[in-house]
Motif scaffolding. Structure first.
Motif, PDB file in Angstrom:
ATOM      1  N   ASP A  82       1.045  -1.400  -0.024  1.00 24.50           N
ATOM      2  CA  ASP A  82       0.102   0.219  -0.090  1.00 24.50           C
ATOM      3  C   ASP A  82       0.802   1.278   0.110  1.00 24.50           C
ATOM      4  O   ASP A  82       0.502   2.427  -0.612  1.00 24.50           O
ATOM      5  CB  ASP A  82      -0.966  -0.229   1.264  1.00 24.50           C
ATOM      6  CG  ASP A  82      -1.885  -1.219   1.103  1.00 24.50           C
ATOM      7  OD1 ASP A  82      -2.676  -1.014   0.423  1.00 24.50           O
ATOM      8  OD2 ASP A  82      -1.727  -2.180   1.944  1.00 24.50           O
ATOM      9  N   GLN A  85       1.995   2.447  -3.484  1.00 21.43           N
ATOM     10  CA  GLN A  85       1.001   2.494  -4.727  1.00 21.43           C
ATOM     11  C   GLN A  85       0.989   3.652  -5.202  1.00 21.43           C
ATOM     12  O   GLN A  85       0.696   3.830  -6.423  1.00 21.43           O
ATOM     13  CB  GLN A  85      -0.272   1.820  -3.979  1.00 21.43           C
ATOM     14  CG  GLN A  85      -0.250   0.490  -3.791  1.00 21.43           C
ATOM     15  CD  GLN A  85      -1.849  -0.020  -3.346  1.00 21.43           C
ATOM     16  OE1 GLN A  85      -2.698   0.707  -3.432  1.00 21.43           O
ATOM     17  NE2 GLN A  85      -1.823  -1.596  -3.038  1.00 21.43           N
ATOM     18  N   SER A 104      -8.387  -1.633 -10.067  1.00 19.55           N
ATOM     19  CA  SER A 104      -8.943  -2.093  -8.978  1.00 19.55           C
ATOM     20  C   SER A 104      -7.862  -2.683  -8.026  1.00 19.55           C
ATOM     21  O   SER A 104      -6.750  -2.407  -8.316  1.00 19.55           O
ATOM     22  CB  SER A 104      -9.701  -3.625  -9.472  1.00 19.55           C
ATOM     23  OG  SER A 104      -8.724  -4.607 -10.192  1.00 19.55           O
ATOM     24  N   PHE A 105      -8.117  -2.913  -6.962  1.00 25.37           N
ATOM     25  CA  PHE A 105      -7.305  -3.195  -5.576  1.00 25.37           C
ATOM     26  C   PHE A 105      -7.986  -4.313  -4.978  1.00 25.37           C
ATOM     27  O   PHE A 105      -8.884  -4.629  -5.128  1.00 25.37           O
ATOM     28  CB  PHE A 105      -7.242  -1.772  -4.926  1.00 25.37           C
ATOM     29  CG  PHE A 105      -6.783  -0.703  -5.688  1.00 25.37           C
ATOM     30  CD1 PHE A 105      -5.449  -0.325  -5.560  1.00 25.37           C
ATOM     31  CD2 PHE A 105      -7.813   0.200  -6.251  1.00 25.37           C
ATOM     32  CE1 PHE A 105      -5.128   1.063  -6.425  1.00 25.37           C
ATOM     33  CE2 PHE A 105      -7.250   1.527  -6.568  1.00 25.37           C
ATOM     34  CZ  PHE A 105      -6.015   1.783  -6.842  1.00 25.37           C
ATOM     35  N   HIS A 107      -7.260  -3.917  -1.420  1.00 25.30           N
ATOM     36  CA  HIS A 107      -7.495  -3.238  -0.244  1.00 25.30           C
ATOM     37  C   HIS A 107      -7.289  -1.830  -0.879  1.00 25.30           C
ATOM     38  O   HIS A 107      -6.269  -1.474  -1.216  1.00 25.30           O
ATOM     39  CB  HIS A 107      -6.279  -3.415   0.898  1.00 25.30           C
ATOM     40  CG  HIS A 107      -6.870  -4.374   1.770  1.00 25.30           C
ATOM     41  ND1 HIS A 107      -5.732  -4.993   3.000  1.00 25.30           N
ATOM     42  CD2 HIS A 107      -7.623  -5.278   1.947  1.00 25.30           C
ATOM     43  CE1 HIS A 107      -6.368  -5.753   3.514  1.00 25.30           C
ATOM     44  NE2 HIS A 107      -7.514  -6.080   2.862  1.00 25.30           N
ATOM     45  N   GLY A 108      -8.264  -0.890  -0.568  1.00 23.29           N
ATOM     46  CA  GLY A 108      -8.406   0.348  -1.136  1.00 23.29           C
ATOM     47  C   GLY A 108      -8.000   1.407  -0.051  1.00 23.29           C
ATOM     48  O   GLY A 108      -8.648   2.507  -0.197  1.00 23.29           O
ATOM     49  N   ILE A 111      -7.263   4.781  -1.344  1.00 18.10           N
ATOM     50  CA  ILE A 111      -8.448   5.404  -2.056  1.00 18.10           C
ATOM     51  C   ILE A 111      -9.227   5.903  -0.923  1.00 18.10           C
ATOM     52  O   ILE A 111      -9.792   7.050  -0.737  1.00 18.10           O
ATOM     53  CB  ILE A 111      -9.276   4.606  -3.184  1.00 18.10           C
ATOM     54  CG1 ILE A 111      -8.347   3.855  -3.991  1.00 18.10           C
ATOM     55  CG2 ILE A 111     -10.261   5.058  -3.452  1.00 18.10           C
ATOM     56  CD1 ILE A 111      -7.564   4.885  -4.623  1.00 18.10           C
ATOM     57  N   HIS A 112      -9.660   5.024   0.190  1.00 16.23           N
ATOM     58  CA  HIS A 112     -10.506   5.060   1.224  1.00 16.23           C
ATOM     59  C   HIS A 112      -9.809   6.452   2.021  1.00 16.23           C
ATOM     60  O   HIS A 112     -10.853   7.312   2.554  1.00 16.23           O
ATOM     61  CB  HIS A 112     -10.714   3.946   1.870  1.00 16.23           C
ATOM     62  CG  HIS A 112     -11.670   4.165   2.884  1.00 16.23           C
ATOM     63  ND1 HIS A 112     -13.087   4.046   2.804  1.00 16.23           N
ATOM     64  CD2 HIS A 112     -11.544   4.371   4.380  1.00 16.23           C
ATOM     65  CE1 HIS A 112     -13.635   4.055   3.851  1.00 16.23           C
ATOM     66  NE2 HIS A 112     -12.928   4.195   4.728  1.00 16.23           N
TER      67      HIS A 112
END
Ligand SMILES: NC(=O)c1ccc[n+]([C@@H]2O[C@H](COP(=O)([O-])OP(=O)(O)OC[C@H]3O[C@@H](n4cnc5c(N)ncnc54)[C@H](OP(=O)(O)O)[C@@H]3O)[C@@H](O)[C@H]2O)c1
Length: 114
Positions: A82, A85, A104-105, A107-108, A111-112
């Motif tokens: 992470d 990224q 896509s991921f 675990h986002g 993004i989150h």
């Protein structure tokens, strides 16, 4: 939690897509091999000289640089640690993303948490 199984999905929607899996660690190795075993067109995107490049080649995967994989793909599945990224995405993936591509991921976090 809702669990999805084979019967819940229509794999035909990805049958003609090229899927780049970026990273070949704990998740990347398992997920990319799973998709390749399912007959999907998978490219593993890695940094040349990294320790996982030869491992992916030895596993019989189609291995390219991250940039080449991102450019060729319809779906870019990012399975890097992470904390790496953001940098890799901005420098090596984003320049090759086209309208209509999917990112896509598994675990986002990035993004989150913005
Ligand atoms: N591990 C788990 O059990 C688990 C479970 C659920 C979700 N996830 C999520 O899955 C994602 C991937 O996690 P992971 O544990 O699979 O990661 P990981 O095993 O640490 O990923 C290692 C891979 O990332 C590459 N990599 C590392 N740093 C890089 C960089 N700076 N530039 C280019 N490539 C780099 C490595 O390439 P080299 O060989 O070249 O170093 C290697 O292929 C994360 O979002 C994580 O939160 C993980």
């Amino acid at each position: 939690m809702k669990m999805y199984y084979d019967d819940d999905v229509d794999a035909e929607v990805v049958a003609d897509k090229t899927i780049a899996v970026i990273g070949y660690g704990s998740q990347g190795r398992g997920q990319s091999r799973n998709m390749a075993d399912s007959g999907l067109n998978v490219i593993v995107g890695l940094r040349e000289g990294g320790s996982s490049w030869q491992k992916a080649v030895d596993d019989g995967m189609n291995v390219k640089t991250i940039e080449e994989a991102a450019e060729a793909a319809d779906i870019i599945h990012i399975l890097l640690p992470d904390e790496t990224q953001e940098k890799v995405y901005k420098e090596q993936i984003a320049p090759y993303v086209e309208a209509g591509n999917t990112i896509s991921f598994s675990h986002g976090y990035n993004i989150h948490f913005g």
